[in-house]
Design a protein around this motif. Structure first.
Motif, PDB file in Angstrom:
ATOM      1  N   ILE A 180       0.702  -1.196  -0.087  1.00  0.00           N
ATOM      2  CA  ILE A 180       0.034  -0.027  -0.058  1.00  0.00           C
ATOM      3  C   ILE A 180       0.779   1.277  -0.177  1.00  0.00           C
ATOM      4  O   ILE A 180       0.409   2.181  -0.695  1.00  0.00           O
ATOM      5  N   ARG A 181       2.039   1.437   0.800  1.00  0.00           N
ATOM      6  CA  ARG A 181       2.825   2.332   0.779  1.00  0.00           C
ATOM      7  C   ARG A 181       3.545   2.566  -0.560  1.00  0.00           C
ATOM      8  O   ARG A 181       3.698   3.866  -0.884  1.00  0.00           O
ATOM      9  N   ALA A 182       3.959   1.649  -1.143  1.00  0.00           N
ATOM     10  CA  ALA A 182       4.521   1.673  -2.550  1.00  0.00           C
ATOM     11  C   ALA A 182       3.422   2.118  -3.589  1.00  0.00           C
ATOM     12  O   ALA A 182       4.048   3.218  -4.397  1.00  0.00           O
ATOM     13  N   VAL A 183       2.419   1.756  -3.331  1.00  0.00           N
ATOM     14  CA  VAL A 183       1.160   2.190  -4.477  1.00  0.00           C
ATOM     15  C   VAL A 183       1.161   3.811  -4.227  1.00  0.00           C
ATOM     16  O   VAL A 183       1.039   4.592  -5.255  1.00  0.00           O
ATOM     17  N   ALA A 184       1.173   4.159  -2.959  1.00  0.00           N
ATOM     18  CA  ALA A 184       0.661   5.496  -2.520  1.00  0.00           C
ATOM     19  C   ALA A 184       1.858   6.478  -2.959  1.00  0.00           C
ATOM     20  O   ALA A 184       1.631   7.761  -3.560  1.00  0.00           O
ATOM     21  N   ARG A 185       3.059   5.683  -2.764  1.00  0.00           N
ATOM     22  CA  ARG A 185       4.348   6.600  -3.345  1.00  0.00           C
ATOM     23  C   ARG A 185       4.366   7.060  -4.723  1.00  0.00           C
ATOM     24  O   ARG A 185       4.877   7.733  -5.275  1.00  0.00           O
ATOM     25  N   SER A 186       3.847   6.054  -5.380  1.00  0.00           N
ATOM     26  CA  SER A 186       3.570   6.250  -7.160  1.00  0.00           C
ATOM     27  C   SER A 186       2.661   7.003  -7.463  1.00  0.00           C
ATOM     28  O   SER A 186       2.172   7.267  -8.771  1.00  0.00           O
ATOM     29  N   ASN A 187       1.859   7.478  -6.403  1.00  0.00           N
ATOM     30  CA  ASN A 187       1.032   8.525  -6.681  1.00  0.00           C
ATOM     31  C   ASN A 187      -0.345   8.048  -7.097  1.00  0.00           C
ATOM     32  O   ASN A 187      -0.947   8.731  -8.141  1.00  0.00           O
ATOM     33  N   LYS A 188      -0.504   6.887  -7.073  1.00  0.00           N
ATOM     34  CA  LYS A 188      -1.864   5.984  -7.423  1.00  0.00           C
ATOM     35  C   LYS A 188      -3.055   6.161  -6.092  1.00  0.00           C
ATOM     36  O   LYS A 188      -2.733   6.188  -4.984  1.00  0.00           O
ATOM     37  N   LYS A 189      -4.027   6.342  -6.562  1.00  0.00           N
ATOM     38  CA  LYS A 189      -5.218   6.352  -5.610  1.00  0.00           C
ATOM     39  C   LYS A 189      -5.793   4.842  -5.574  1.00  0.00           C
ATOM     40  O   LYS A 189      -6.313   4.081  -6.547  1.00  0.00           O
ATOM     41  N   LEU A 190      -5.451   4.009  -4.671  1.00  0.00           N
ATOM     42  CA  LEU A 190      -5.764   2.683  -4.318  1.00  0.00           C
ATOM     43  C   LEU A 190      -6.844   2.320  -3.340  1.00  0.00           C
ATOM     44  O   LEU A 190      -7.036   2.817  -2.385  1.00  0.00           O
ATOM     45  N   TYR A 191      -7.903   1.769  -4.056  1.00  0.00           N
ATOM     46  CA  TYR A 191      -9.074   1.157  -3.294  1.00  0.00           C
ATOM     47  C   TYR A 191      -8.962  -0.200  -3.006  1.00  0.00           C
ATOM     48  O   TYR A 191      -8.808  -1.075  -3.814  1.00  0.00           O
ATOM     49  N   ALA A 192      -9.311  -0.642  -1.739  1.00  0.00           N
ATOM     50  CA  ALA A 192      -9.483  -2.016  -1.407  1.00  0.00           C
ATOM     51  C   ALA A 192     -10.871  -2.617  -1.689  1.00  0.00           C
ATOM     52  O   ALA A 192     -11.969  -2.097  -1.182  1.00  0.00           O
ATOM     53  N   TYR A 193     -10.871  -3.612  -2.232  1.00  0.00           N
ATOM     54  CA  TYR A 193     -12.361  -4.611  -2.392  1.00  0.00           C
ATOM     55  C   TYR A 193     -12.090  -5.797  -1.893  1.00  0.00           C
ATOM     56  O   TYR A 193     -11.160  -6.450  -2.143  1.00  0.00           O
ATOM     57  N   THR A 194     -13.309  -6.433  -1.336  1.00  0.00           N
ATOM     58  CA  THR A 194     -14.386  -5.928  -0.614  1.00  0.00           C
ATOM     59  C   THR A 194     -14.030  -5.912   0.777  1.00  0.00           C
ATOM     60  O   THR A 194     -13.817  -6.886   1.408  1.00  0.00           O
ATOM     61  N   LEU A 195     -13.868  -4.857   1.491  1.00  0.00           N
ATOM     62  CA  LEU A 195     -13.356  -4.494   2.649  1.00  0.00           C
ATOM     63  C   LEU A 195     -14.256  -4.211   3.783  1.00  0.00           C
ATOM     64  O   LEU A 195     -14.905  -3.036   3.666  1.00  0.00           O
ATOM     65  N   ASN A 196     -14.729  -5.014   4.447  1.00  0.00           N
ATOM     66  CA  ASN A 196     -15.807  -4.643   5.557  1.00  0.00           C
ATOM     67  C   ASN A 196     -15.328  -4.549   7.218  1.00  0.00           C
ATOM     68  O   ASN A 196     -16.053  -4.403   7.866  1.00  0.00           O
ATOM     69  N   ASP A 197     -14.182  -4.400   7.283  1.00  0.00           N
ATOM     70  CA  ASP A 197     -13.594  -4.346   8.607  1.00  0.00           C
ATOM     71  C   ASP A 197     -12.882  -2.801   8.713  1.00  0.00           C
ATOM     72  O   ASP A 197     -12.117  -2.585   8.296  1.00  0.00           O
ATOM     73  N   PRO A 198     -13.729  -1.801   9.431  1.00  0.00           N
ATOM     74  CA  PRO A 198     -13.271  -0.779   9.593  1.00  0.00           C
ATOM     75  C   PRO A 198     -11.752  -0.527  10.331  1.00  0.00           C
ATOM     76  O   PRO A 198     -11.030   0.154   9.995  1.00  0.00           O
ATOM     77  N   VAL A 199     -11.799  -1.622  10.911  1.00  0.00           N
ATOM     78  CA  VAL A 199     -10.273  -1.482  11.892  1.00  0.00           C
ATOM     79  C   VAL A 199      -9.328  -1.589  10.836  1.00  0.00           C
ATOM     80  O   VAL A 199      -8.297  -0.912  11.013  1.00  0.00           O
ATOM     81  N   LYS A 200      -9.265  -2.596  10.221  1.00  0.00           N
ATOM     82  CA  LYS A 200      -8.136  -2.820   9.215  1.00  0.00           C
ATOM     83  C   LYS A 200      -8.134  -1.758   8.247  1.00  0.00           C
ATOM     84  O   LYS A 200      -6.989  -1.183   7.959  1.00  0.00           O
ATOM     85  N   ALA A 201      -9.355  -1.100   7.835  1.00  0.00           N
ATOM     86  CA  ALA A 201      -9.181  -0.002   6.750  1.00  0.00           C
ATOM     87  C   ALA A 201      -8.427   1.366   7.408  1.00  0.00           C
ATOM     88  O   ALA A 201      -7.716   1.965   6.801  1.00  0.00           O
ATOM     89  N   LYS A 202      -8.899   1.555   8.505  1.00  0.00           N
ATOM     90  CA  LYS A 202      -8.190   2.624   9.205  1.00  0.00           C
ATOM     91  C   LYS A 202      -6.756   2.563   9.462  1.00  0.00           C
ATOM     92  O   LYS A 202      -5.942   3.261   9.449  1.00  0.00           O
ATOM     93  N   ARG A 203      -6.346   1.310   9.773  1.00  0.00           N
ATOM     94  CA  ARG A 203      -4.906   0.807   9.894  1.00  0.00           C
ATOM     95  C   ARG A 203      -4.175   0.901   8.426  1.00  0.00           C
ATOM     96  O   ARG A 203      -3.206   1.616   8.276  1.00  0.00           O
ATOM     97  N   TRP A 204      -4.676   0.546   7.174  1.00  0.00           N
ATOM     98  CA  TRP A 204      -4.397   0.931   6.070  1.00  0.00           C
ATOM     99  C   TRP A 204      -4.121   2.093   5.609  1.00  0.00           C
ATOM    100  O   TRP A 204      -3.544   2.612   4.707  1.00  0.00           O
ATOM    101  N   VAL A 205      -5.131   2.789   6.064  1.00  0.00           N
ATOM    102  CA  VAL A 205      -5.199   4.393   5.370  1.00  0.00           C
ATOM    103  C   VAL A 205      -3.952   5.155   5.943  1.00  0.00           C
ATOM    104  O   VAL A 205      -3.500   5.835   5.408  1.00  0.00           O
ATOM    105  N   LYS A 206      -3.299   4.672   7.298  1.00  0.00           N
ATOM    106  CA  LYS A 206      -2.151   5.217   7.633  1.00  0.00           C
ATOM    107  C   LYS A 206      -1.189   4.997   6.775  1.00  0.00           C
ATOM    108  O   LYS A 206      -0.037   5.697   6.854  1.00  0.00           O
ATOM    109  N   HIS A 207      -0.835   4.002   5.815  1.00  0.00           N
ATOM    110  CA  HIS A 207      -0.194   3.547   5.060  1.00  0.00           C
ATOM    111  C   HIS A 207      -0.270   4.022   3.548  1.00  0.00           C
ATOM    112  O   HIS A 207       0.815   3.837   2.825  1.00  0.00           O
ATOM    113  N   GLY A 208      -1.585   4.764   3.404  1.00  0.00           N
ATOM    114  CA  GLY A 208      -1.633   5.290   2.129  1.00  0.00           C
ATOM    115  C   GLY A 208      -2.732   4.764   1.319  1.00  0.00           C
ATOM    116  O   GLY A 208      -3.082   5.342   0.216  1.00  0.00           O
TER     117      GLY A 208
END
Length: 223
Positions: A180-208
């Motif tokens: 996720i960090r690598a994708v964010a560094r490449s200036n891409k907007k990354l969407y995760a599907y299908t993600l139903n866990d808000p705890v995991k989502a908030k953790r991943w948001v910190k990585h981009g």
């Protein structure tokens, strides 16, 4: 973090229906995602699978059945035009065109609504098929494309370059913080599907992580 209602809000209402789209909007999604297929008589409908399975167990292949027959088996089946007229564009509409579907009926509807004054930013066009996205890109270069790629970051990047887009959606099962960090560094907007866990989502948001495609938008209202 952008919250995208998956097939409307498929965990809260029947997927790819007007009710599901409306339910997602009730929970303040940032985008609405739904799937398109085309019937034998050229009607563009909201449906994920190639087959319609009704309550009696009947299975009907959408591409070889007329719309009215499909509607008789699934009364809440929505057409693309009906969805646009009913829902409008309170948020961008993330339209996934399924692989192998005939594109001209879809293109015709998009052109009709753009001619009526709808703006290109009201839509985002996604597909797992690069052939499909390239064809749509030729007709609608101004509409944002979303590369939907199940697992390969390399292939997702190559596809995004071909389409001159920075939006990529990938299966959350194959994502991890370093990627996720690598994708964010490449200036891409990354969407995760299908993600139903808000705890995991908030953790991943910190990585981009840019966005979450979820069946349960109600779980993400407190972001």
């Amino acid at each position: 973090m952008k919250i995208v209602g998956h097939r409307g809000a498929r965990g809260l209402a029947p997927e790819n229906t007007i009710a599901s789209l409306q339910k997602a909007l009730e929970h303040h999604v940032d985008m609405l995602e739904f799937d398109l297929r085309v019937t034998k008589d050229g009607v563009v409908v909201l449906h994920h699978d190639a087959q319609l399975s009704d309550a009696s167990g009947s299975k009907l292949l959408i591409k070889v059945q007329p719309f009215e027959k499909l509607k008789s088996h699934k009364p809440d089946m929505a057409t693309f035009a009906n969805a646009l007229d009913t829902i409008g564009h309170p948020v961008p509409l993330y339209v996934e065109v399924k692989r192998g579907e005939p594109l001209q009926p879809i293109i015709s509807i998009l052109k009709r609504y753009l001619a009526k004054g709808w703006k290109s930013e009201y839509f985002m066009l996604g597909s797992k098929s690069q052939k499909t996205l390239l064809a749509l890109h030729r007709d609608f270069p101004e509409i944002t494309k979303i590369v939907i790629e199940p697992w390969s970051g390399v292939r997702a990047s190559w596809r995004a370059r071909q389409l001159d887009t920075d939006h990529v959606a990938m299966n959350q099962l194959w994502l991890w913080p370093g990627f996720i960090r690598a994708v964010a560094r490449s200036n891409k907007k990354l969407y995760a599907y299908t993600l139903n866990d808000p705890v995991k989502a908030k953790r991943w948001v910190k990585h981009g992580l840019y966005g979450v495609i979820t069946d349960y938008p109600d779980r993400f209202e407190e972001r």
